[in-house]
Design a protein around this motif. Structure first.
Motif, PDB file in Angstrom:
ATOM      1  N   VAL A  26     138.894  28.392  78.015  1.00  0.00           N
ATOM      2  CA  VAL A  26     139.829  27.383  77.508  1.00  0.00           C
ATOM      3  C   VAL A  26     141.240  27.765  77.926  1.00  0.00           C
ATOM      4  O   VAL A  26     141.710  28.867  77.625  1.00  0.00           O
ATOM      5  CB  VAL A  26     139.739  27.264  75.976  1.00  0.00           C
ATOM      6  N   SER A  27     141.921  26.880  78.621  1.00  0.00           N
ATOM      7  CA  SER A  27     143.269  27.164  79.093  1.00  0.00           C
ATOM      8  C   SER A  27     144.287  27.113  77.958  1.00  0.00           C
ATOM      9  O   SER A  27     144.305  26.175  77.163  1.00  0.00           O
ATOM     10  CB  SER A  27     143.675  26.159  80.171  1.00  0.00           C
ATOM     11  N   LEU A  28     145.141  28.119  77.906  1.00  0.00           N
ATOM     12  CA  LEU A  28     146.301  28.100  77.017  1.00  0.00           C
ATOM     13  C   LEU A  28     147.580  28.131  77.831  1.00  0.00           C
ATOM     14  O   LEU A  28     148.621  28.606  77.376  1.00  0.00           O
ATOM     15  CB  LEU A  28     146.257  29.284  76.041  1.00  0.00           C
ATOM     16  N   TYR A  29     147.479  27.642  79.070  1.00  0.00           N
ATOM     17  CA  TYR A  29     148.682  27.490  79.883  1.00  0.00           C
ATOM     18  C   TYR A  29     148.551  26.183  80.639  1.00  0.00           C
ATOM     19  O   TYR A  29     147.917  26.099  81.681  1.00  0.00           O
ATOM     20  CB  TYR A  29     148.879  28.655  80.851  1.00  0.00           C
ATOM     21  N   GLY A  30     149.155  25.168  80.082  1.00  0.00           N
ATOM     22  CA  GLY A  30     149.044  23.822  80.604  1.00  0.00           C
ATOM     23  C   GLY A  30     149.422  22.869  79.496  1.00  0.00           C
ATOM     24  O   GLY A  30     150.457  23.021  78.845  1.00  0.00           O
ATOM     25  N   LYS A  31     148.562  21.927  79.205  1.00  0.00           N
ATOM     26  CA  LYS A  31     148.845  20.943  78.169  1.00  0.00           C
ATOM     27  C   LYS A  31     148.903  21.594  76.792  1.00  0.00           C
ATOM     28  O   LYS A  31     149.762  21.259  75.969  1.00  0.00           O
ATOM     29  CB  LYS A  31     147.771  19.855  78.181  1.00  0.00           C
ATOM     30  N   ASN A  32     147.976  22.514  76.533  1.00  0.00           N
ATOM     31  CA  ASN A  32     147.920  23.165  75.217  1.00  0.00           C
ATOM     32  C   ASN A  32     148.201  24.657  75.355  1.00  0.00           C
ATOM     33  O   ASN A  32     147.348  25.417  75.825  1.00  0.00           O
ATOM     34  CB  ASN A  32     146.535  22.964  74.581  1.00  0.00           C
ATOM     35  N   LYS A  33     149.391  25.068  74.952  1.00  0.00           N
ATOM     36  CA  LYS A  33     149.704  26.497  74.933  1.00  0.00           C
ATOM     37  C   LYS A  33     149.313  27.124  73.601  1.00  0.00           C
ATOM     38  O   LYS A  33     149.321  28.349  73.459  1.00  0.00           O
ATOM     39  CB  LYS A  33     151.196  26.710  75.215  1.00  0.00           C
ATOM     40  N   LYS A  34     148.965  26.288  72.658  1.00  0.00           N
ATOM     41  CA  LYS A  34     148.527  26.745  71.338  1.00  0.00           C
ATOM     42  C   LYS A  34     147.128  26.190  71.081  1.00  0.00           C
ATOM     43  O   LYS A  34     146.882  25.002  71.291  1.00  0.00           O
ATOM     44  CB  LYS A  34     149.503  26.236  70.278  1.00  0.00           C
ATOM     45  N   PRO A  35     146.188  27.032  70.636  1.00  0.00           N
ATOM     46  CA  PRO A  35     144.834  26.529  70.365  1.00  0.00           C
ATOM     47  C   PRO A  35     144.849  25.431  69.300  1.00  0.00           C
ATOM     48  O   PRO A  35     145.549  25.539  68.293  1.00  0.00           O
ATOM     49  CB  PRO A  35     144.086  27.768  69.864  1.00  0.00           C
ATOM     50  N   THR A  36     144.082  24.395  69.538  1.00  0.00           N
ATOM     51  CA  THR A  36     143.942  23.326  68.551  1.00  0.00           C
ATOM     52  C   THR A  36     142.885  23.733  67.517  1.00  0.00           C
ATOM     53  O   THR A  36     142.129  24.689  67.710  1.00  0.00           O
ATOM     54  CB  THR A  36     143.512  22.025  69.225  1.00  0.00           C
ATOM     55  N   ALA A  37     142.837  22.969  66.431  1.00  0.00           N
ATOM     56  CA  ALA A  37     141.829  23.227  65.403  1.00  0.00           C
ATOM     57  C   ALA A  37     140.427  23.106  65.986  1.00  0.00           C
ATOM     58  O   ALA A  37     139.522  23.878  65.630  1.00  0.00           O
ATOM     59  CB  ALA A  37     142.026  22.263  64.232  1.00  0.00           C
ATOM     60  N   LYS A  38     140.247  22.163  66.911  1.00  0.00           N
ATOM     61  CA  LYS A  38     138.926  21.974  67.525  1.00  0.00           C
ATOM     62  C   LYS A  38     138.550  23.186  68.375  1.00  0.00           C
ATOM     63  O   LYS A  38     137.378  23.606  68.393  1.00  0.00           O
ATOM     64  CB  LYS A  38     138.929  20.712  68.378  1.00  0.00           C
ATOM     65  N   MET A  39     139.521  23.754  69.096  1.00  0.00           N
ATOM     66  CA  MET A  39     139.243  24.938  69.920  1.00  0.00           C
ATOM     67  C   MET A  39     138.802  26.119  69.072  1.00  0.00           C
ATOM     68  O   MET A  39     138.037  26.969  69.534  1.00  0.00           O
ATOM     69  CB  MET A  39     140.497  25.334  70.712  1.00  0.00           C
ATOM     70  N   LEU A  40     139.281  26.167  67.836  1.00  0.00           N
ATOM     71  CA  LEU A  40     138.973  27.293  66.953  1.00  0.00           C
ATOM     72  C   LEU A  40     137.814  26.995  66.007  1.00  0.00           C
ATOM     73  O   LEU A  40     137.452  27.847  65.193  1.00  0.00           O
ATOM     74  CB  LEU A  40     140.217  27.663  66.142  1.00  0.00           C
ATOM     75  N   GLU A  41     137.228  25.836  66.125  1.00  0.00           N
ATOM     76  CA  GLU A  41     136.144  25.448  65.229  1.00  0.00           C
ATOM     77  C   GLU A  41     134.961  26.407  65.376  1.00  0.00           C
ATOM     78  O   GLU A  41     134.472  26.663  66.480  1.00  0.00           O
ATOM     79  CB  GLU A  41     135.695  24.021  65.546  1.00  0.00           C
ATOM     80  N   GLY A  42     134.522  26.960  64.266  1.00  0.00           N
ATOM     81  CA  GLY A  42     133.382  27.870  64.279  1.00  0.00           C
ATOM     82  C   GLY A  42     133.711  29.301  64.636  1.00  0.00           C
ATOM     83  O   GLY A  42     132.829  30.166  64.634  1.00  0.00           O
ATOM     84  N   GLU A  53     149.837  31.845  65.307  1.00  0.00           N
ATOM     85  CA  GLU A  53     150.209  30.698  64.484  1.00  0.00           C
ATOM     86  C   GLU A  53     149.003  29.813  64.202  1.00  0.00           C
ATOM     87  O   GLU A  53     148.771  29.379  63.058  1.00  0.00           O
ATOM     88  CB  GLU A  53     151.292  29.919  65.222  1.00  0.00           C
ATOM     89  N   ALA A  54     148.207  29.543  65.247  1.00  0.00           N
ATOM     90  CA  ALA A  54     147.020  28.714  65.082  1.00  0.00           C
ATOM     91  C   ALA A  54     146.002  29.392  64.175  1.00  0.00           C
ATOM     92  O   ALA A  54     145.369  28.736  63.330  1.00  0.00           O
ATOM     93  CB  ALA A  54     146.402  28.421  66.450  1.00  0.00           C
ATOM     94  N   CYS A  55     145.838  30.698  64.318  1.00  0.00           N
ATOM     95  CA  CYS A  55     144.909  31.427  63.460  1.00  0.00           C
ATOM     96  C   CYS A  55     145.362  31.382  62.001  1.00  0.00           C
ATOM     97  O   CYS A  55     144.534  31.232  61.084  1.00  0.00           O
ATOM     98  CB  CYS A  55     144.802  32.872  63.920  1.00  0.00           C
ATOM     99  N   ALA A  56     146.663  31.493  61.772  1.00  0.00           N
ATOM    100  CA  ALA A  56     147.176  31.422  60.407  1.00  0.00           C
ATOM    101  C   ALA A  56     146.892  30.063  59.793  1.00  0.00           C
ATOM    102  O   ALA A  56     146.490  29.965  58.623  1.00  0.00           O
ATOM    103  CB  ALA A  56     148.680  31.696  60.408  1.00  0.00           C
TER     104      ALA A  56
END
Length: 412
Positions: A122-138, A165-168
């Motif tokens: 999953v790229s974190l350099y491009g459109k999303n530099k911060k993981p979304t809730a969906k990326m962290l699901e599960g 920040e996303a993990c928090a």
């Protein structure tokens, strides 16, 4: 007195009639220097190399790894190491330059799959530099293991903080496998001002912060620098046998355009030229070890940038640049540097024939320095020493705060 390398070099090259030394100590094309440590008996061990200290934390959980080509456990990548030990790696987060470290600086990194393991990347350099809730699901735990070089504008610290920040926000623990800071033996440079906040500088720290990733993560977490002052569930595995007075030679280049230890040591000062019209050697085999411009009137070294891996569209592509070659600087000499040096950039600005075109028009130089005063003072003709003195009181304040979050003995 601060130890700098560019002042003496520039005075000899530009203002005194003498011949430039041409003996190269090391050829960057031969690869990075071996992983040796000059000042200790016991070898420095990165957090990832101490598997017995964190393996039990991963067992039975679905893990997301933030890794790149530096995430090695001896000769084996951390992904392969953990997969072979039966750890359930659900996804890999890829920062700037990608999972394998081949993308250009600033180039969009695409999602995909790791060819060896089939694990989603999953790229974190491009459109999303911060993981979304969906990326962290599960995900039960996010593990971060990336080698940094200790400069505020090197973007891996920004990626780490966005993940924290996303993990928090999703109540997911965050584990840092710490690695030594090759520029962790000093602190210097202007403090970032809020109006110049960007992905190459998120927090009010100097250009050289003198902290490892785990130390920096602690500071960000406890100072309330994450969005809405959230705090993540942070833990870390410390390096063994490391202190800030010890010099760590990186066994793997941390990004495509930092090919060896010399470039890593010179990066905090030479990277400021990225905000100017001068080339720092992207598109050559001496990245961040040479400096030049087609219209430069100083120096007698010549190089021509051409497209290369990690530099598809180098500055002044195909044009001969005139300037300086720093590859004769000994590694041991550069280890004594303890300051961000403006002498070279001030001198070259003063000598440049078209001063209106010296700095980039997009304001990138101000993002690198973290303020607008540095450029304004250079244009106004102020000497480098006076400009450097302007940030020292702020650096002294930062050093006091920094002390609270150190995990290792500090430099003296």
């Amino acid at each position: 007195m601060k130890s700098t390398f560019l002042l003496t070099f520039f005075m000899l090259q530009c203002f005194v009639s003498c011949q430039q030394a041409t003996t190269a100590v090391a050829d960057p094309t031969e690869g990075p220097e071996p992983a040796i440590n000059f000042t200790e008996e016991k070898p420095i061990l990165a957090g990832a190399e101490q598997i017995d200290q964190y393996l039990d934390l991963l067992k039975g959980k679905e893990i997301a790894l933030t890794v790149n080509q530096t995430s090695m456990v001896g000769p084996t990548h951390l992904v392969d190491t953990l997969a072979n030990l039966g750890i359930n790696i659900k996804s890999i987060f890829a920062p700037e330059h990608g999972f394998r470290g081949q993308a250009d600086a600033g180039e969009t990194v695409k999602d995909g799959k790791d060819e060896k393991t089939g694990i989603p990347v999953v790229s974190l350099y491009g459109k999303n530099k911060k993981p979304t809730a969906k990326m962290l699901e599960g995900i039960d735990l996010v593990v971060f293991d990336i080698q940094d070089v200790g400069a505020r504008f090197y973007t891996y610290i920004s990626s780490m903080c966005y993940i924290m920040e996303a993990c928090a926000e999703q109540n997911i623990p965050f584990l840092v496998l710490d690695r030594p800071n090759p520029n962790g033996h000093y602190v210097d440079g202007p403090i970032l001002q809020p109006e110049h906040r960007s992905f190459i500088g998120l927090h009010p720290v100097p250009i050289v912060h003198g902290m490892t990733m785990a130390e920096y993560a602690q500071m960000v977490n406890e100072e309330g620098w994450l969005k809405d002052e959230v705090k993540c569930d942070l833990s870390f595995i410390k390096c063994a046998n490391y202190s800030h007075s010890k010099h760590y030679i990186l066994p793997i280049k941390p990004s495509p355009n930092l090919p060896n230890q010399r470039s890593i040591y010179m990066y905090p000062s030479l990277c400021l030229f990225e905000g100017t019209t001068f080339s720092v050697g992207r598109g050559t085999d001496k990245q961040f070890q040479v400096l030049g411009h087609p219209d430069n009137l100083n120096g007698d070294y010549r190089f021509t940038p051409v497209p290369k891996p990690g530099a598809k569209y180098p500055k002044h592509e195909g044009k001969e640049c005139v300037g300086f070659d720093f590859t004769d600087f000994e590694i041991e000499y550069l280890q004594k540097v303890d300051a961000v040096d403006l002498d070279l950039i001030v001198g070259l600005y003063n000598a440049f024939p078209d001063k209106e075109k010296f700095f980039r028009e997009d304001g990138f130089f101000n993002l690198l320095t973290g303020n607008s005063e540095i450029m304004e003072n250079i244009i106004a003709g102020k000497p480098a020493a006076l400009i450097e003195e302007s940030w020292q009181s702020d650096v002294d304040v930062f050093k006091v705060m920094r002390k609270q979050y150190l995990l290792y003995p500090d430099f003296e």
